[in-house]
Design an enzyme around this catalytic site. Sequence first.
Site, PDB file in Angstrom:
ATOM      1  N   LYS A   1       0.857  -1.197   0.000  1.00  0.00           N
ATOM      2  CA  LYS A   1       0.000   0.000   0.000  1.00  0.00           C
ATOM      3  C   LYS A   1       0.882   1.232   0.000  1.00  0.00           C
ATOM      4  O   LYS A   1       1.779   1.374   0.842  1.00  0.00           O
ATOM      5  CB  LYS A   1      -0.887   0.015   1.264  1.00  0.00           C
ATOM      6  CG  LYS A   1      -1.840   1.200   1.317  1.00  0.00           C
ATOM      7  CD  LYS A   1      -3.049   0.942   0.455  1.00  0.00           C
ATOM      8  CE  LYS A   1      -3.949   2.168   0.347  1.00  0.00           C
ATOM      9  NZ  LYS A   1      -3.494   3.129  -0.675  1.00  0.00           N
TER      10      LYS A   1
ATOM     11  N   LYS B   1       5.476   2.106  -2.919  1.00  0.00           N
ATOM     12  CA  LYS B   1       5.432   3.439  -3.515  1.00  0.00           C
ATOM     13  C   LYS B   1       5.684   3.300  -5.005  1.00  0.00           C
ATOM     14  O   LYS B   1       6.286   2.318  -5.472  1.00  0.00           O
ATOM     15  CB  LYS B   1       6.485   4.364  -2.902  1.00  0.00           C
ATOM     16  CG  LYS B   1       6.046   5.815  -2.863  1.00  0.00           C
ATOM     17  CD  LYS B   1       4.960   6.054  -1.825  1.00  0.00           C
ATOM     18  CE  LYS B   1       4.589   7.520  -1.760  1.00  0.00           C
ATOM     19  NZ  LYS B   1       3.623   7.784  -0.674  1.00  0.00           N
TER      20      LYS B   1
ATOM     21  N   GLN C   1       7.116   4.111   4.007  1.00  0.00           N
ATOM     22  CA  GLN C   1       5.703   3.741   4.019  1.00  0.00           C
ATOM     23  C   GLN C   1       5.474   2.445   4.795  1.00  0.00           C
ATOM     24  O   GLN C   1       4.441   2.270   5.443  1.00  0.00           O
ATOM     25  CB  GLN C   1       5.203   3.568   2.590  1.00  0.00           C
ATOM     26  CG  GLN C   1       3.696   3.504   2.451  1.00  0.00           C
ATOM     27  CD  GLN C   1       3.048   4.868   2.539  1.00  0.00           C
ATOM     28  OE1 GLN C   1       3.539   5.828   1.978  1.00  0.00           O
ATOM     29  NE2 GLN C   1       1.944   4.964   3.243  1.00  0.00           N
TER      30      GLN C   1
ATOM     31  N   GLY D   1      -2.936   8.169  -4.387  1.00  0.00           N
ATOM     32  CA  GLY D   1      -2.344   9.391  -4.914  1.00  0.00           C
ATOM     33  C   GLY D   1      -1.189   9.864  -4.054  1.00  0.00           C
ATOM     34  O   GLY D   1      -0.968   9.414  -2.939  1.00  0.00           O
ATOM     35  N   ASP D   2      -0.413  10.763  -4.595  1.00  0.00           N
ATOM     36  CA  ASP D   2       0.674  11.441  -3.901  1.00  0.00           C
ATOM     37  C   ASP D   2       0.888  12.742  -4.673  1.00  0.00           C
ATOM     38  O   ASP D   2      -0.013  13.186  -5.388  1.00  0.00           O
ATOM     39  CB  ASP D   2       1.933  10.559  -3.870  1.00  0.00           C
ATOM     40  CG  ASP D   2       2.962  11.016  -2.821  1.00  0.00           C
ATOM     41  OD1 ASP D   2       3.495  12.111  -2.983  1.00  0.00           O
ATOM     42  OD2 ASP D   2       3.208  10.279  -1.855  1.00  0.00           O
TER      43      ASP D   2
ATOM     44  N   ASN E   1      -3.270  19.803  -0.611  1.00  0.00           N
ATOM     45  CA  ASN E   1      -4.278  19.137   0.208  1.00  0.00           C
ATOM     46  C   ASN E   1      -3.860  19.007   1.668  1.00  0.00           C
ATOM     47  O   ASN E   1      -4.667  19.179   2.582  1.00  0.00           O
ATOM     48  CB  ASN E   1      -4.572  17.739  -0.353  1.00  0.00           C
ATOM     49  CG  ASN E   1      -5.446  17.772  -1.590  1.00  0.00           C
ATOM     50  OD1 ASN E   1      -6.128  18.761  -1.845  1.00  0.00           O
ATOM     51  ND2 ASN E   1      -5.429  16.704  -2.356  1.00  0.00           N
TER      52      ASN E   1
ATOM     53  N   THR F   1      -4.630  13.748   5.668  1.00  0.00           N
ATOM     54  CA  THR F   1      -3.270  13.876   6.196  1.00  0.00           C
ATOM     55  C   THR F   1      -3.140  15.125   7.052  1.00  0.00           C
ATOM     56  O   THR F   1      -2.541  15.088   8.143  1.00  0.00           O
ATOM     57  CB  THR F   1      -2.248  13.904   5.043  1.00  0.00           C
ATOM     58  OG1 THR F   1      -2.391  12.720   4.259  1.00  0.00           O
ATOM     59  CG2 THR F   1      -0.833  13.980   5.581  1.00  0.00           C
TER      60      THR F   1
END
Length: 449
Positions: free
Chosen positions: A90, A126, A111, A165-166, A241, A210
């Site tokens: 993930k 990732k 991560q 997303g990133d 964001n 986040t």
Amino acid sequence: MNAYVESVIEYVKQAHASEPEFVQTVEEVFSSVSPIIDAHPEYEKADILKRMVEPERMFTFRVNWMDDNGNWHTNRGWRCQFNGAIGPFKGGLRFQKNVYEGIIKFLGFEQTFKNSLTGLPMGGAKGGSDFDPAGKSDAEVMRFCQSFMTALYRYIGPDVDVPAGDMGVGGREIGYLYGQYRRLKGVWENGVLTGKGLTYGGSLIRPEATGYGAVYYLCEVLKHENDTIEGKRIAISGYGNVGWGIMKKAAELGAKVTYFAGPDGYIHDPDGVSGEKLDFILEMRAKDPMHCKPYADKYGVEFVPGAKCWGVKDVDVYMPAATQNDVTMESAEKIAASGVKYYIEVANMPTTNDALNFLRAQDGIVVAPSKAVNAGGVGVSGLEMSQNSERLVWTAEEVDEKLKQMMVNIHKVSAEAAEEYGLGYDLVAGANIAGFKKVAQAMYEQGVF
């Protein structure tokens, strides 16, 4: 430091010398885990650390796409499925022109422990590309995403690997990626991606999660220090964001973001960002994400071009929330001199190792690490996966409450881990230890393969 830990860190420095971000994060995590290795000699016998610094799988692929003028372009894509010991891989996808293998690898490694801290069954991964969506038309972005997913779709799935997303990958990109995945597979596996639109399986408050989680974590730090968030003045970097979520949740809880920085300089708004100002930031970054000066022009506040807000003295909390290595030693010295008490990392590895160690050594500054502070984003992604698997849609209030409890627990287990090993209230070491313990034990119990 344990000799085995030292030997693995030295191995990484030599074997991955061309990937400084990866070397930096391995050194930062493993510098905290010597007490665990001392207590578990079986981990050294099974070579857990050496296995842990090499991805289970990592692959590179080409991505060909056509621009609106009919010209073909070739970019590189990557997916690093770093560690699946505690659950399906993930982690996000990052589309930026500075992306390369080392950044993907460091983010996947980080991560792994971040996901462990959430308490949810998610491994670490990732991915991304050196494609830059900025300045591209919707049609160009769509064609790129379709080509990217055509190369990736065979290697992901709800029980295999769940991208999200990133940076550079928002709701638009996730939509195009999922549409191509569905077209290629011919099935409705909406649990294969998170950060989806609400019309096809997305979770409420995911874009803000986040930032919201970072503020909830800050509240726990303040509570530990017999303090409250009410009236706190916060300086952040970034207004995407994550930064926007910090601004909104801080305002809801009685604090205010009075400084925020962008690529072109920083804003100082003594009244804080709230109300219609939050709406304007959404409009501003949609039109031009590279400039925050329009905010100063509209609201008549100070704008300092070409500078960062690290070192300003009229704040209570610093929260770097933009990108890696944003805070260097020079900035850290200014932060320490400012007299601020709380330094809360939000972006992935926003502080260089020397700067982070310097701030941790300062009396009177509480330092919290990004792998704990920003885990709320992937935590809500995990909640999206749960909603998808159960065919449920939780309300924003339900998701927000689950996020809050998750952040309370992440702070709790980090503080307890540090205390268990005689490190006091060292949240950096505590988060590393708490995240590492679960992954290491799972790897050991599953044997060597």
